[in-house]
Design a protein around this motif. Sequence first.
Motif, PDB file in Angstrom:
ATOM      1  N   CYS A  78       1.173   3.195  -3.242  1.00  0.00           N
ATOM      2  CA  CYS A  78      -0.007   3.900  -3.754  1.00  0.00           C
ATOM      3  C   CYS A  78      -0.258   5.116  -2.871  1.00  0.00           C
ATOM      4  N   ALA A 124      -9.208  -3.653   0.811  1.00  0.00           N
ATOM      5  CA  ALA A 124      -9.790  -2.447   0.222  1.00  0.00           C
ATOM      6  C   ALA A 124     -11.237  -2.243   0.681  1.00  0.00           C
ATOM      7  N   CYS A 139       0.818  -1.217   0.000  1.00  0.00           N
ATOM      8  CA  CYS A 139       0.000   0.000   0.000  1.00  0.00           C
ATOM      9  C   CYS A 139       0.850   1.265   0.000  1.00  0.00           C
ATOM     10  N   CYS A 183      -1.551   4.312   4.279  1.00  0.00           N
ATOM     11  CA  CYS A 183      -1.588   2.925   4.722  1.00  0.00           C
ATOM     12  C   CYS A 183      -0.214   2.279   4.528  1.00  0.00           C
ATOM     13  N   ALA A 228      -8.139   2.797  -4.700  1.00  0.00           N
ATOM     14  CA  ALA A 228      -7.987   1.354  -4.565  1.00  0.00           C
ATOM     15  C   ALA A 228      -8.137   0.669  -5.913  1.00  0.00           C
TER      16      ALA A 228
END
Length: 59
Positions: free
Chosen positions: A11, A37, A8, A17, A52
Amino acid sequence: MTRKYIDCRECPSEMNCSIALSADSENELLEAAVQHAVYRLRLFGHALATQAASFISRS
């Protein structure tokens, strides 16, 4: 067999996260990523859905 992973931290998001998931199969990893997600979506709403979906489709 190469282990598959999703991190995570790769991203960028408002959530920051730090969860990293790994599995031997792509299907198992995808199932775990979707569960993660969905859990986050329940907590933080629709804004996270776009991030996501984009991240999962790139992986």
